[in-house]
Design a protein around this motif. Structure first.
Motif, PDB file in Angstrom:
ATOM      1  N   MET A 272       0.847  -1.586  -0.114  1.00 52.26           N
ATOM      2  CA  MET A 272       0.385   0.116   0.063  1.00 52.26           C
ATOM      3  C   MET A 272       0.874   0.812   0.158  1.00 52.26           C
ATOM      4  N   SER A 273       0.628   2.263  -0.724  1.00 56.55           N
ATOM      5  CA  SER A 273       0.858   3.220  -0.959  1.00 56.55           C
ATOM      6  C   SER A 273       0.384   4.630  -1.262  1.00 56.55           C
ATOM      7  N   GLY A 274      -0.054   5.839   0.339  1.00 53.72           N
ATOM      8  CA  GLY A 274      -0.634   7.133  -0.241  1.00 53.72           C
ATOM      9  C   GLY A 274      -1.196   7.336   1.024  1.00 53.72           C
ATOM     10  N   ASP A 275      -2.009   7.754   1.377  1.00 54.55           N
ATOM     11  CA  ASP A 275      -2.917   9.392   2.509  1.00 54.55           C
ATOM     12  C   ASP A 275      -3.059   7.569   3.772  1.00 54.55           C
ATOM     13  N   PHE A 276      -2.726   7.388   4.745  1.00 47.81           N
ATOM     14  CA  PHE A 276      -2.824   6.904   5.624  1.00 47.81           C
ATOM     15  C   PHE A 276      -1.820   6.757   6.528  1.00 47.81           C
ATOM     16  N   ASN A 277      -2.843   6.197   8.262  1.00 45.97           N
ATOM     17  CA  ASN A 277      -1.928   6.013   8.742  1.00 45.97           C
ATOM     18  C   ASN A 277      -1.021   4.990   9.539  1.00 45.97           C
ATOM     19  N   PRO A 278       0.253   4.226   9.100  1.00 44.18           N
ATOM     20  CA  PRO A 278       0.631   3.016   9.008  1.00 44.18           C
ATOM     21  C   PRO A 278      -0.254   2.069  10.414  1.00 44.18           C
ATOM     22  N   ASP A 279       0.454   2.483  11.565  1.00 36.55           N
ATOM     23  CA  ASP A 279      -0.332   2.200  12.712  1.00 36.55           C
ATOM     24  C   ASP A 279      -1.593   1.761  12.640  1.00 36.55           C
ATOM     25  N   THR A 280      -1.986   3.092  12.475  1.00 37.92           N
ATOM     26  CA  THR A 280      -3.851   2.602  12.457  1.00 37.92           C
ATOM     27  C   THR A 280      -3.457   1.095  11.185  1.00 37.92           C
ATOM     28  N   VAL A 281      -3.021   1.233  10.254  1.00 34.74           N
ATOM     29  CA  VAL A 281      -3.916   0.702   8.839  1.00 34.74           C
ATOM     30  C   VAL A 281      -3.396  -1.147   9.527  1.00 34.74           C
ATOM     31  N   ILE A 282      -1.706  -0.982   9.815  1.00 38.71           N
ATOM     32  CA  ILE A 282      -1.787  -2.431  10.129  1.00 38.71           C
ATOM     33  C   ILE A 282      -2.410  -3.098  11.107  1.00 38.71           C
ATOM     34  N   ALA A 283      -2.717  -2.143  12.383  1.00 50.07           N
ATOM     35  CA  ALA A 283      -3.811  -2.750  12.822  1.00 50.07           C
ATOM     36  C   ALA A 283      -5.299  -3.424  12.040  1.00 50.07           C
ATOM     37  N   GLN A 284      -5.524  -2.874  11.031  1.00 50.45           N
ATOM     38  CA  GLN A 284      -7.155  -2.911  10.378  1.00 50.45           C
ATOM     39  C   GLN A 284      -6.326  -4.345   9.844  1.00 50.45           C
ATOM     40  N   ILE A 285      -5.258  -4.446   9.193  1.00 51.61           N
ATOM     41  CA  ILE A 285      -4.973  -5.700   8.668  1.00 51.61           C
ATOM     42  C   ILE A 285      -5.045  -6.602   9.454  1.00 51.61           C
ATOM     43  N   ASP A 286      -3.930  -6.899  10.545  1.00 52.59           N
ATOM     44  CA  ASP A 286      -4.021  -7.806  11.294  1.00 52.59           C
ATOM     45  C   ASP A 286      -5.664  -8.161  11.139  1.00 52.59           C
ATOM     46  N   ARG A 287      -6.588  -7.494  11.379  1.00 47.00           N
ATOM     47  CA  ARG A 287      -7.541  -7.583  12.502  1.00 47.00           C
ATOM     48  C   ARG A 287      -8.317  -8.476  11.610  1.00 47.00           C
ATOM     49  N   TYR A 288      -8.331  -8.012  10.223  1.00 52.39           N
ATOM     50  CA  TYR A 288      -9.128  -9.129   8.697  1.00 52.39           C
ATOM     51  C   TYR A 288      -8.508  -9.895   8.201  1.00 52.39           C
ATOM     52  N   PHE A 289      -7.012 -10.091   8.684  1.00 51.61           N
ATOM     53  CA  PHE A 289      -6.411 -11.134   7.756  1.00 51.61           C
ATOM     54  C   PHE A 289      -5.457 -12.503   8.707  1.00 51.61           C
ATOM     55  N   GLY A 290      -5.669 -11.450   9.701  1.00 53.12           N
ATOM     56  CA  GLY A 290      -4.323 -12.600  10.983  1.00 53.12           C
ATOM     57  C   GLY A 290      -5.182 -13.098  11.128  1.00 53.12           C
ATOM     58  N   SER A 291      -6.571 -13.778  11.354  1.00 56.93           N
ATOM     59  CA  SER A 291      -6.924 -15.268  11.328  1.00 56.93           C
ATOM     60  C   SER A 291      -6.945 -16.375   9.826  1.00 56.93           C
ATOM     61  N   TRP A 292      -6.506 -15.719   9.349  1.00 58.44           N
ATOM     62  CA  TRP A 292      -6.552 -16.412   8.047  1.00 58.44           C
ATOM     63  C   TRP A 292      -5.418 -17.515   7.971  1.00 58.44           C
ATOM     64  N   LYS A 293      -5.480 -19.025   7.512  1.00 56.81           N
ATOM     65  CA  LYS A 293      -4.193 -20.345   8.077  1.00 56.81           C
ATOM     66  C   LYS A 293      -3.286 -20.280   7.470  1.00 56.81           C
TER      67      LYS A 293
END
Length: 969
Positions: A272-293
């Motif tokens: 990802m490249s653009g306008d975002f807060n990386p600290d917030t985005v990595i937590a969001q990614i983990d929330r949705y993709f973290g359970s993927w086996k």
């Protein structure tokens, strides 16, 4: 002044930890990284690359899977590519109204396809396919085609697409910055729970993509070269799109197994490249993709190391396009440090301006063209050269000339200034990439797929800056000898091309009024709105005149040390016949004091480049590059234009080259359609045909074209500048030339190209021997543009024909599998005195032509209506306009475009403000008044012997055009 920060310590990767919502997220960064990238790895092995760029409130996203056609099973080639298509069909949660009821039918379809693959008797295959078609009709009751695209549209995404290559399958979106949460929710479900549905109609779309490739002789040569470069390795034994035989015998079971094996988090990267807060985005990614086996046993097929090439290997392919030559050398994988030297060598050979192939061969008219590219893969890399002969030159002679020139790398017989010039221009290109979110995120994709540490990528500029001439010579001696593959691409009938017959498919329902609960939740979700920012021409640029009265559009660049300068003239080929040829001639000539090659080398050494763009009603002389070198570059460009010097003895050679190029165009399918399309819209007098003939050129001599160039500075024009210099300093730099002269002549005025009216149905057809047709239905009733209608027109295009979530795409591709590419568009003019028009466009198999005609006419005469689809189209357009930003030189361009339309404001603001009040009925009325039951000109490029000419004749009179007529030469 632009200065590179030291990359001396770029290889030092730093590990940092940030605690977000109670969880520590460790990431890697690299000192000296101008993108300030963060590289994370989640507990399940998912790699995440993040870089912040706040220029506009949008984010470029790529989800890269480290697998491609290299890993296709040998018995079902094309599988990775076909899976890429099927990833858009939905999951258990979206793309269906009732997955539990749908699943038994999908399982039955899968079983039928496995049986179908075993059949060889044509009648048995047809019978089995009818059963598949019947089952597909039952399953289609639950299928919601294009619901993924509706989801993306609802969040304002752009560039929804994907691509597959040897080592990668990558899924792309450009999303508003406030829609990260929704995007992640959708993607997580998609990558964990993909469901294969709509299989047989999507298979037809892949057939159509294969048909397009059959006339691509470059692709044939490329495949033949790889077969010899990589014998016994998938890079050479199988192509990404697959064989016709395998496409006719697909396996859903194999596709599912492939998905389970490779689509796992420890084989995927989110970039990802653009306008975002990386600290917030990595937590969001983990929330949705973290359970993927993850798959701890992840593997891929491995192959024995290839034997070294010790001598040249030749092969030949045939096709109807112009003759050409392809050469290839094999190297280590793209992660190897060889890549640094290869990148430099490729640009030393050919960079579009001052490489050895340009200065020593092209500009001396010893060949028509040579291009060089690095084709980097995980296992191996190749350096490819694509060469075209001049008139009368055999391919064998061409090979000899090119290889002799390449020998200069081994002998060191090249200018000492070439290497540092190449390195400076590589730095310039890197700076340009830093401006673009797509380029930034793509660096992540390539790094991940090729298995290269990010520190290696960051340190590339520093490493190549230290490469010496002797290292280049030594590398060339070791690796660039007789160890190459040569492909002769000759003209002839390719008997290997087989027609894929049209299967009897019953159209599946579009179900455009159906919505899954998943889609409803996304549509109804409320993200914090992005406040739109439209251009204010009084504040966002300076519109003024120089002391000499020359109009100046000025905007200062405060971000980096790059500049863009443009001299824009309001006349073009409709005013000066042959103006389009003058820039081509300039490539081959110098001045009264400098040779062509010296001019090109001088510009290249400054990391500045010029170009001259010529349209129907404009000429633009562009100069760009490092601002610190702008004064020298401006003076050099003035000198080149004012003192361009051609010679009678070499001018004949230029005309010969031009005529050879024109002849080559006639062999190319895309070029044939481009010229036919212009003829179909404008008639004989159009921008493609209106150019100087061979006889006119030879009679006029070199002074005919150099005279056009020398006159440019004396005509009225506008100066457009985006760069670091102050306005006063800019004027001071320009004063030395003729472009700020006090007395300028009015621009020449000729006969304008006028779009032909469509007063009754008619058919225009031109010949091209291919398995598919290019077809446009064109309508023009001479209607003038009214700015008040711009919002309705924009929303109509969004709803009807502008993308994958549109009526056209759903009806032509999703429901019936009639095309790989299909769209429609209502066109606003570029200038206020021009007319609006409408056209449909499709590339389809020959025996599907009348199906395409009938479907287009049906949806035009009775446009399908869906309030929910309309609402999504409106929401999509609103969100796109909220997050779009016009920046840099494009601000000046937008001002010119508005001026040409007779307005003094940003048209996007007018559209945005009007959208909330537009109803479905407004779009329906607009379409009914301007497109429904209207006469059309059917513009078709194809092989009459393969087409239903009787049915075409019932549409209207058929006008047959020859190749010579559409080209005009």
């Amino acid at each position: 002044m632009v200065k590179l920060r030291s990359f001396f310590i770029a290889c030092m990767a730093l590990s940092m930890t940030v605690a977000v919502h109670g969880k520590d997220y460790k990431y890697q960064s690299v000192d000296g990284d101008m993108m300030k990238s963060r590289i994370y790895k989640l507990d399940n092995g998912l790699t995440v690359y993040l870089t912040v760029n706040n220029e506009k409130p949008r984010i470029q996203t790529y989800i890269a899977v480290r697998t491609g056609s290299r890993n296709d099973p040998a018995e079902t080639t094309g599988l990775a590519h076909y899976l890429e298509h099927l990833m858009f069909k939905g999951t258990k949660a979206f793309g269906t109204t009732d997955y539990a009821a749908e699943k038994p039918l999908l399982d039955a379809i899968e079983a039928k396809y496995e049986h179908y693959r075993t059949l060889t008797d044509p009648e048995q295959r047809k019978s089995c396919y009818r059963e598949i078609d019947s089952l597909s009709q039952l399953a289609a009751r639950f299928f919601i085609p294009n619901e993924y695209d509706k989801l993306m549209s609802s969040i304002g995404a752009q560039g929804t697409n994907a691509y597959t290559s040897n080592d990668v399958t990558c899924y792309t979106e450009d999303i508003p910055a406030n829609e990260v949460e929704n995007w992640l929710r959708i993607q997580a479900d998609r990558f964990e729970n993909m469901v294969i549905r709509g299989f047989h109609t999507e298979l037809e779309a892949v057939y159509e993509e294969k048909n397009i490739s059959l006339t691509d002789d470059f692709g044939k040569a490329y495949d033949a070269l790889n077969a010899k470069l990589y014998p016994g390795h998938p890079y050479g034994t199988q192509t990404t799109i697959g064989t016709q035989e395998h496409l006719k015998n697909p396996s859903i079971t194999n596709i599912k197994n492939y998905f389970k094996r490779y689509y796992v988090p420890n084989n995927v990267a989110i970039c990802m490249s653009g306008d975002f807060n990386p600290d917030t985005v990595i937590a969001q990614i983990d929330r949705y993709f973290g359970s993927w086996k993850a798959d701890p046993a992840l593997s891929r097929p491995e192959y024995p190391a290839l034997a070294e090439l010790t001598s040249a290997v030749d092969t030949t392919v045939v096709g109807q396009e112009a003759e050409s030559l392809m050469l290839g050398w094999r190297f280590k994988g793209a992660a190897d440090m060889q890549a640094d030297t290869l990148g430099v060598i490729s640009l030393m050979l050919a960079n579009g301006e001052a490489g050895l192939m340009e200065t020593d061969l092209e500009q001396q008219m010893l060949v028509q063209r040579v291009a060089v590219m690095i084709d980097g893969h995980t296992d191996y890399t190749s350096m490819l050269m694509f060469c075209q002969p001049k008139d009368g030159q055999t391919l064998e002679e061409l090979r000899g000339v090119v290889l002799k020139e390449m020998g200069k790398l081994r002998s060191g017989d090249f200018d000492d200034g070439l290497l540092p010039a190449v390195i400076n221009n590589m730095k310039l290109e890197y700076y340009k990439q830093l401006r673009d979110n797509g380029a930034r995120a793509n660096m992540f994709v390539q790094t991940f797929i090729q298995g290269r540490p990010w520190a290696t990528e960051v340190g590339a500029i520093d490493r190549i800056s230290k490469i010496t001439k002797q290292q280049i010579v030594d590398f060339a001696r070791r690796h660039l000898g007789e160890n190459y593959v040569c492909v002769y691409k000759k003209m002839g009938n390719d008997t290997t091309v087989k027609k894929i017959d049209k299967p009897q498919i019953t159209a599946i329902p579009a179900n455009r009024n159906l919505q899954s609960d998943f889609l409803k939740e996304v549509v109804e979700s409320e993200a914090k709105p992005i406040q739109p920012r439209f251009l204010d021409f009084d504040a966002d640029l300076t519109v003024t005149k120089t002391g000499a009265g020359v109009p100046l559009l000025y905007k200062q660049n405060t971000d980096d040390g790059l500049f863009d300068l443009c001299y824009r003239y309001e006349f073009g080929t409709e005013d000066v016949k042959g103006m389009d040829i003058a820039p081509d001639y300039l490539y081959y000539i110098g001045t009264d004091k400098k040779s062509s090659e010296q001019v090109k080398k001088d510009f290249y050494s400054l990391a500045c480049n010029y170009s001259i763009g010529v349209g129907a009603d404009y000429v633009e002389v562009r100069l760009s590059g490092l601002s610190e070198n702008m004064p020298k570059a401006v003076a050099m460009l003035d000198d080149l234009l004012n003192n361009a010097k051609g010679y009678d003895e070499s001018f004949g050679g230029f005309v010969d080259m031009l005529e050879k190029s024109r002849g080559d165009l006639k062999t190319n399918q895309d070029a044939n359609f481009s010229y036919l399309f212009a003829y179909g819209r404008y008639g004989r007098y159009n921008s493609q045909r209106n150019t100087l003939s061979e006889q006119e050129l030879r009679a006029g001599g070199p002074q005919l074209l150099t005279g056009m160039l020398k006159k440019l500075a004396g005509y009225e024009h506008t100066v457009m500048y985006y760069g670091p210099e102050t306005q006063d300093r800019l004027v001071e730099v320009l004063k030395a030339g003729r472009h700020l002269a006090a007395r300028l002549s009015p621009a020449p005025v000729g006969k304008a190209y006028e779009m032909a009216l469509t007063q009754a149905n008619e058919v225009m057809i031109a010949p091209y021997d291919a398995k598919n047709i290019y077809m446009v239905q064109f309508h023009n009733e001479g209607r003038r543009w009214h700015v008040e209608e711009a919002p309705v027109q924009a929303l109509f295009n969004e709803y009807f024909g502008g993308g994958m979530n549109t009526v056209v795409f759903q009806e032509l591709r999703e429901s019936r599998g009639l095309a790989y590419s299909a769209f429609a568009r209502y066109n606003a003019p570029a200038r206020k005195n021009q007319t609006e028009s409408f056209y449909t466009y499709i590339i389809s198999q020959n025996d599907k032509m009348m199906d395409c005609v009938n479907v287009f006419n049906n949806i035009l005469d009775d446009m399908p209506q869906s309030q929910s689809a309309f609402d999504i189209a409106k929401q999509s357009l609103i969100k796109k306009l909220q997050s779009e930003r016009t920046t840099r030189f494009n601000v000046l361009r937008a001002y010119v475009e508005a001026r040409n339309l007779g307005i003094d404001y940003d048209i996007k603001e007018r559209i945005y403000n009007a959208l909330p009040a537009i109803k479905m009925a407004d779009v329906i009325n607009f379409e009914q008044q301007n497109m429904a039951k209207k006469p059309f000109r059917y513009i078709i490029l194809g092989d009459e012997k393969e087409l239903d000419m009787e049915s075409l004749g019932k549409i209207g009179p058929v006008k047959r055009l020859s190749t010579e007529e559409i080209f005009g030469f």
